[in-house]
Design a protein around this motif. Structure first.
Motif, PDB file in Angstrom:
ATOM      1  N   GLN A 142     -31.208 -31.240 -95.481  1.00 14.39           N
ATOM      2  CA  GLN A 142     -30.413 -31.546 -94.288  1.00 14.39           C
ATOM      3  C   GLN A 142     -29.079 -30.814 -94.320  1.00 14.39           C
ATOM      4  OE1 GLN A 142     -31.231 -33.138 -91.690  1.00 14.39           O
ATOM      5  NE2 GLN A 142     -32.508 -34.924 -92.063  1.00 14.39           N
ATOM      6  N   ALA A 160     -27.098 -34.518 -88.286  1.00 13.62           N
ATOM      7  CA  ALA A 160     -27.224 -33.101 -88.642  1.00 13.62           C
ATOM      8  C   ALA A 160     -27.246 -32.236 -87.387  1.00 13.62           C
ATOM      9  CB  ALA A 160     -28.481 -32.874 -89.471  1.00 13.62           C
ATOM     10  N   SER A 161     -27.847 -32.727 -86.305  1.00 11.09           N
ATOM     11  CA  SER A 161     -27.922 -31.943 -85.073  1.00 11.09           C
ATOM     12  C   SER A 161     -26.550 -31.751 -84.439  1.00 11.09           C
ATOM     13  CB  SER A 161     -28.872 -32.609 -84.065  1.00 11.09           C
ATOM     14  OG  SER A 161     -28.276 -33.738 -83.442  1.00 11.09           O
ATOM     15  N   ARG A 172     -36.858 -27.185 -88.947  1.00  9.92           N
ATOM     16  CA  ARG A 172     -37.077 -28.390 -88.155  1.00  9.92           C
ATOM     17  C   ARG A 172     -37.113 -28.047 -86.675  1.00  9.92           C
ATOM     18  NH1 ARG A 172     -36.236 -33.018 -90.935  1.00  9.92           N
ATOM     19  NH2 ARG A 172     -37.625 -33.831 -89.347  1.00  9.92           N
ATOM     20  N   SER A 189     -36.211 -28.000 -82.901  1.00  7.83           N
ATOM     21  CA  SER A 189     -34.968 -28.350 -82.219  1.00  7.83           C
ATOM     22  C   SER A 189     -35.242 -29.373 -81.127  1.00  7.83           C
ATOM     23  CB  SER A 189     -34.333 -27.104 -81.601  1.00  7.83           C
ATOM     24  OG  SER A 189     -35.211 -26.549 -80.648  1.00  7.83           O
ATOM     25  N   THR A 190     -34.214 -30.140 -80.802  1.00 11.81           N
ATOM     26  CA  THR A 190     -34.362 -31.101 -79.717  1.00 11.81           C
ATOM     27  C   THR A 190     -34.374 -30.357 -78.391  1.00 11.81           C
ATOM     28  OG1 THR A 190     -31.986 -31.365 -79.739  1.00 11.81           O
ATOM     29  CG2 THR A 190     -33.254 -32.981 -80.977  1.00 11.81           C
ATOM     30  N   THR A 219     -34.163 -34.430 -99.657  1.00  9.41           N
ATOM     31  CA  THR A 219     -33.964 -34.476 -98.209  1.00  9.41           C
ATOM     32  C   THR A 219     -32.517 -34.150 -97.858  1.00  9.41           C
ATOM     33  OG1 THR A 219     -35.735 -36.105 -97.899  1.00  9.41           O
ATOM     34  CG2 THR A 219     -34.091 -35.941 -96.153  1.00  9.41           C
ATOM     35  N   ARG A 267     -34.683 -41.323 -91.604  1.00  5.07           N
ATOM     36  CA  ARG A 267     -34.474 -39.897 -91.369  1.00  5.07           C
ATOM     37  C   ARG A 267     -33.924 -39.598 -89.973  1.00  5.07           C
ATOM     38  NH1 ARG A 267     -38.106 -36.838 -88.473  1.00  5.07           N
ATOM     39  NH2 ARG A 267     -40.112 -37.762 -87.900  1.00  5.07           N
ATOM     40  N   TYR A 268     -34.136 -40.517 -89.017  1.00  7.50           N
ATOM     41  CA  TYR A 268     -33.658 -40.249 -87.668  1.00  7.50           C
ATOM     42  C   TYR A 268     -32.134 -40.246 -87.600  1.00  7.50           C
ATOM     43  CZ  TYR A 268     -38.500 -40.738 -86.263  1.00  7.50           C
ATOM     44  OH  TYR A 268     -39.849 -40.555 -86.132  1.00  7.50           O
ATOM     45  N   ASP A 282     -31.207 -36.842 -89.100  1.00  8.15           N
ATOM     46  CA  ASP A 282     -31.545 -35.755 -88.186  1.00  8.15           C
ATOM     47  C   ASP A 282     -30.542 -35.684 -87.028  1.00  8.15           C
ATOM     48  OD1 ASP A 282     -33.712 -35.098 -89.704  1.00  8.15           O
ATOM     49  OD2 ASP A 282     -35.231 -35.806 -88.293  1.00  8.15           O
ATOM     50  N   LEU A 283     -30.161 -36.845 -86.501  1.00  5.28           N
ATOM     51  CA  LEU A 283     -29.267 -36.853 -85.350  1.00  5.28           C
ATOM     52  C   LEU A 283     -27.873 -36.356 -85.732  1.00  5.28           C
ATOM     53  CD1 LEU A 283     -28.816 -37.454 -82.386  1.00  5.28           C
ATOM     54  CD2 LEU A 283     -28.316 -39.828 -82.994  1.00  5.28           C
ATOM     55  N   LEU A 332     -41.085 -31.745 -93.841  1.00  5.56           N
ATOM     56  CA  LEU A 332     -39.906 -31.017 -94.303  1.00  5.56           C
ATOM     57  C   LEU A 332     -40.262 -29.754 -95.082  1.00  5.56           C
ATOM     58  CD1 LEU A 332     -37.664 -33.987 -95.488  1.00  5.56           C
ATOM     59  CD2 LEU A 332     -37.270 -32.513 -93.523  1.00  5.56           C
TER      60      LEU A 332
END
Length: 219
Positions: free
Chosen positions: A17, A158-159, A70, A72-73, A13, A151-152, A155-156, A56
């Motif tokens: 990421q 990484a964004s 992934r 996108s937001t 992971t 993972r959140y 993910d955040l 993933l």
């Protein structure tokens, strides 16, 4: 206790990421993963199944497993465009990363700790190389988030991308006291996570980000 399967999931992971394995690229083969990580075929297959369940990767018959892009937001653009944006982003990071450090201290695995130490060493060696320093700084903070096992958080962070790291070029030169101070702040965070001291890890991140704000205001 974290199982070997979960350790492998965490490692893969992190590679996804951090862009070590990019969307569309194939994961290493089962045989390669077995040899590299010293695990059984059963562990590898269970790890692959968990990565698939997390969205993933996908497995293509006869071709292997490939990293998925992934989603996108929706409309969220964290890139700072002004000095005030940088200060606001530091406020947001304070709320997120302080808690992430506490969780990382509670939950980190040995591979996650090793990855965090690698990022710390890379940052310390990057004095005088602004781009390398910013990327290493970002990797350090991302690996704290990944060490939470949630993972959140990963993910955040990484964004946000490396753009969340704002460091004046002059502070990245060798023999600059500011750079040595930032390295020491990172080392304090790593040490607290290493000894599984939740409150010390939270405090160390709070001090680091508070100092980052002060350095920006006084720069």
């Amino acid at each position: 206790m974290t199982t070997r399967t979960q350790q492998l999931v965490d490692t893969l992971t992190a590679h996804i990421q951090e862009g070590v394995i990019r969307p569309g690229e194939r994961l290493p083969t089962e045989s390669s993963l077995i040899e590299t990580h010293g695990v059984s075929r059963t562990v590898v297959r269970e790890a692959i199944a968990r990565l698939k369940a997390a969205g993933l990767i996908e497995t293509q018959h006869g071709r292997g497993s490939f990293v998925l892009a992934r989603p996108s937001t929706t409309g969220f653009d964290p890139a700072p465009r002004s000095r005030q944006d940088v200060l606001d982003l530091l406020d947001l990071r304070m709320g997120i990363e302080v808690e992430a450090a506490g969780l990382a201290a509670d939950r980190r695995t040995e591979p996650a700790l090793a990855a965090l130490g690698e990022a710390l060493d890379g940052f310390a060696r990057a004095a005088g190389h602004p781009s390398a320093a910013v990327n290493a700084d970002f990797r350090f903070h991302l690996r704290i988030a990944l060490a939470t096992g949630n993972r959140y958080y990963g993910d955040l962070i990484a964004s946000f991308g490396p753009a969340m790291i704002i460091m004046p070029r002059e502070r990245l030169r060798p023999a600059r006291p500011d750079f040595d101070t930032i390295v020491a702040e990172h080392a304090n965070i790593h040490a607290a996570i290493e000894r599984r001291d939740r409150e010390a890890a939270r405090a160390a991140v709070r001090v680091h980000l508070s100092n980052s704000r002060a350095r920006l205001l006084n720069g």
